[in-house]
Write a protein that holds these residues in place. Structure first.
Motif, mmCIF file in Angstrom:
data_model
loop_
_atom_site.group_PDB
_atom_site.id
_atom_site.type_symbol
_atom_site.label_atom_id
_atom_site.label_comp_id
_atom_site.label_asym_id
_atom_site.label_seq_id
_atom_site.Cartn_x
_atom_site.Cartn_y
_atom_site.Cartn_z
ATOM 1 N N SER A 53 33.518 12.431 81.088
ATOM 2 C CA SER A 53 33.827 12.954 82.528
ATOM 3 C C SER A 53 34.263 13.783 82.245
ATOM 4 C CB SER A 53 34.268 12.809 83.567
ATOM 5 O OG SER A 53 33.317 11.215 84.394
ATOM 6 N N ALA A 54 35.573 13.382 81.536
ATOM 7 C CA ALA A 54 36.845 14.909 81.263
ATOM 8 C C ALA A 54 35.891 16.374 79.917
ATOM 9 C CB ALA A 54 38.098 14.383 80.475
ATOM 10 N N GLN A 55 35.305 15.487 78.945
ATOM 11 C CA GLN A 55 34.474 16.021 78.328
ATOM 12 C C GLN A 55 33.621 17.108 78.694
ATOM 13 O OE1 GLN A 55 33.560 13.860 74.526
ATOM 14 N NE2 GLN A 55 35.470 14.876 73.583
ATOM 15 N N THR A 75 40.344 22.935 71.885
ATOM 16 C CA THR A 75 41.108 22.256 72.182
ATOM 17 C C THR A 75 41.644 21.084 73.683
ATOM 18 O OG1 THR A 75 42.150 23.895 71.577
ATOM 19 C CG2 THR A 75 44.230 21.737 71.722
ATOM 20 N N TYR A 76 41.874 20.824 74.193
ATOM 21 C CA TYR A 76 41.577 19.739 75.374
ATOM 22 C C TYR A 76 40.375 18.701 74.812
ATOM 23 C CZ TYR A 76 45.012 20.435 78.921
ATOM 24 O OH TYR A 76 46.365 20.649 79.316
ATOM 25 N N ILE A 77 39.115 19.499 73.866
ATOM 26 C CA ILE A 77 37.883 18.220 73.630
ATOM 27 C C ILE A 77 38.124 17.600 72.195
ATOM 28 C CG2 ILE A 77 35.796 18.843 72.788
ATOM 29 C CD1 ILE A 77 34.966 20.707 74.707
ATOM 30 N N GLY A 78 38.863 18.357 71.729
ATOM 31 C CA GLY A 78 39.207 17.834 70.275
ATOM 32 C C GLY A 78 39.905 16.717 70.941
ATOM 33 N N ALA A 79 41.680 16.644 71.742
ATOM 34 C CA ALA A 79 42.257 16.039 71.932
ATOM 35 C C ALA A 79 41.544 14.352 73.016
ATOM 36 C CB ALA A 79 43.491 16.115 73.344
ATOM 37 N N LEU A 80 39.908 15.093 73.848
ATOM 38 C CA LEU A 80 39.713 14.024 73.823
ATOM 39 C C LEU A 80 38.941 13.444 73.048
ATOM 40 C CD1 LEU A 80 39.186 16.095 77.447
ATOM 41 C CD2 LEU A 80 40.087 13.877 77.212
ATOM 42 N N THR A 81 38.631 14.032 72.015
ATOM 43 C CA THR A 81 38.066 13.154 70.787
ATOM 44 C C THR A 81 38.861 12.159 70.664
ATOM 45 O OG1 THR A 81 36.888 14.875 70.513
ATOM 46 C CG2 THR A 81 36.201 13.625 68.632
ATOM 47 N N TYR A 97 37.201 9.170 65.162
ATOM 48 C CA TYR A 97 36.791 10.302 66.395
ATOM 49 C C TYR A 97 38.732 11.027 65.916
ATOM 50 C CZ TYR A 97 33.835 7.577 69.002
ATOM 51 O OH TYR A 97 32.543 7.022 69.552
ATOM 52 N N VAL A 98 39.488 10.765 65.178
ATOM 53 C CA VAL A 98 40.753 11.313 65.249
ATOM 54 C C VAL A 98 40.219 12.447 64.554
ATOM 55 C CG1 VAL A 98 43.603 11.007 64.109
ATOM 56 C CG2 VAL A 98 42.564 9.164 65.610
ATOM 57 N N MET A 99 39.677 11.955 63.273
ATOM 58 C CA MET A 99 39.802 12.949 62.057
ATOM 59 C C MET A 99 38.982 14.355 63.039
ATOM 60 S SD MET A 99 41.503 12.680 59.794
ATOM 61 C CE MET A 99 41.237 14.408 58.722
ATOM 62 N N GLU A 100 37.678 13.769 63.846
ATOM 63 C CA GLU A 100 37.136 15.255 64.422
ATOM 64 C C GLU A 100 37.540 15.547 65.883
ATOM 65 O OE1 GLU A 100 33.220 13.182 66.878
ATOM 66 O OE2 GLU A 100 32.742 12.102 64.249
ATOM 67 N N GLY A 101 39.016 14.791 66.031
ATOM 68 C CA GLY A 101 39.198 15.373 67.051
ATOM 69 C C GLY A 101 40.718 16.538 66.066
ATOM 70 N N TYR A 122 47.513 20.196 71.423
ATOM 71 C CA TYR A 122 47.758 20.351 69.490
ATOM 72 C C TYR A 122 48.996 19.680 69.196
ATOM 73 C CZ TYR A 122 46.995 21.306 65.032
ATOM 74 O OH TYR A 122 47.167 21.338 63.068
ATOM 75 N N GLY A 123 49.989 20.677 69.183
ATOM 76 C CA GLY A 123 51.188 20.470 68.212
ATOM 77 C C GLY A 123 52.143 18.590 68.619
ATOM 78 N N SER A 124 52.006 18.072 70.240
ATOM 79 C CA SER A 124 52.378 17.583 70.834
ATOM 80 C C SER A 124 51.411 15.861 69.658
ATOM 81 C CB SER A 124 52.496 17.258 72.030
ATOM 82 O OG SER A 124 51.081 17.149 72.784
ATOM 83 N N THR A 125 50.178 16.121 69.638
ATOM 84 C CA THR A 125 48.915 15.166 69.422
ATOM 85 C C THR A 125 49.937 15.109 68.067
ATOM 86 O OG1 THR A 125 47.125 15.654 70.949
ATOM 87 C CG2 THR A 125 46.634 14.212 68.908
#
Length: 193
Positions: A53-55, A75-81, A97-101, A122-125
């Motif tokens: 739902s978030a994505q 950026t959010y889509i990446g963090a969710l990935t 998933y981490v690499m794709e994100g 991005y930075g905090s992730t």
């Protein structure tokens, strides 16, 4: 080696979990896609059920409001990935998933390099990624860029969110005394010096 990778990926997912407590929604209408997407993002940090739902919300935001929110949505889509890695069962899937994100977040930041919210996500992730991902330098660069943008742009974001960003930067960013002074000044202007 495999055990170390699994443990490191679990650290990443714990770090991403911390994001939910550090960011708060900007003042936007309750029915907006951005607000709904953020709320679903925070829910997805703890519950895999909210990931799709978030994505979907951020993909819709990207589709309908790409001029205004395209980079942030990406950026959010990446963090969710990357967050999907927290819920994946197999270490290879977690890593994938981490690499794709990371790639997706970098695309989002590149689309709007002066968006404080995107830089923070991005930075905090990246900050919470294990060293073998090689993203600690990028995290610190994003933090320094946020500090540079704050004096002129902090008022464009929700004050609670900015206070949380400043608190995170004070605790985790490698900043010089000038940058720390900037953070103190902005915090005082927000009434939370």
């Amino acid at each position: 080696m495999r055990r170390r990778i699994i443990k490191s990926i679990m650290v990443v997912m714990a770090g991403i979990t911390c994001l939910a407590g550090l960011t708060k929604a900007q003042d936007v209408p309750e029915d907006s896609l951005l607000h709904r997407g953020r709320n679903l993002f925070y829910t997805a940090v703890e519950s895999e059920v909210a990931l799709d739902s978030a994505q979907a919300a951020f993909k819709q935001l990207l589709s309908e409001y790409s001029q205004e929110y395209g980079g942030r949505a990406q950026t959010y889509i990446g963090a969710l990935t990357a967050l999907r890695g927290k819920h994946a069962l197999w270490p290879q899937k977690k890593y994938k998933y981490v690499m794709e994100g990371i790639d997706q977040m970098e695309s989002g930041v590149a689309a709007n390099p002066n968006d404080i919210e995107s830089l923070f996500i991005y930075g905090s992730t990246c900050y919470h990624l294990p060293s073998f991902f090689g993203k600690s330098k990028e995290a610190q660069e994003a933090f320094r860029q946020i500090v540079a943008l704050l004096p002129e742009h902090a008022d464009q974001y929700d004050a609670d969110m900015m206070e949380n960003v400043i608190e995170f930067l004070r605790a985790n960013a490698n900043l010089d005394s000038s940058d720390m002074m900037t953070l103190s000044t902005i915090a005082k202007e927000l009434g939370n010096g």
